[in-house]
Design an enzyme around this catalytic site. Sequence first.
Site: not given
Length: 196
Positions: A77, A66-69
């Site tokens: 993240t 997972v690269y985003s919040g």
Amino acid sequence: MYCYVGSRSPPFGDGQKSRYSFSVKMEVIIMKKFFRCIFNTALGIMFVTAFILLFPGLFGIRPYVVYSGSMEPEIQTGAVVFTKVEKLSPEKGDIITFRNRDTVITHRVVKKQNGTWITKGDANKTADPVPVEESQIIGRVVFCLPYLGYVLYFLKARIPFAAVCIAAGLSVISDLAYTPKKIKKEISGGLNYDEK
């Protein structure tokens, strides 16, 4: 360090020599235990990480970083989500992983609409603008592990460098931890004192 040869007297007597040899031996034992602990811990972390990533694959579960919040606070993240790859008709509230062109997204289903699904990140104020079709769905998220994604990203970005460093470090630590050490001290002329 003293080295006496010929008929000259050693710098200490038998009692002092025994205490000195015992002290040296204890230092070697402590150092070997320390490096052995580091080596075993590093190996354990590597095996556990490999097991966590590879074992779920036997059951059709695939990991994604997972690269985003957008799904915080439930999915942070840098976490790794494990998605059961299957054809499904998700229900409202399910967290699914799907493809949007060249991007893989993990969001929650908020509504089914005309044979498609409307998704939304928990941290986003609005739903995703493009509905998700069944052909885009990879599967449903079954569990996630926080922070593991940072490790995978580092290794992926620097695989050659990281592999060399890890291999070299483990080799040195293994040698220090498990190779028998032989300490030789010349106490007097022609006399060798060995410690293993």
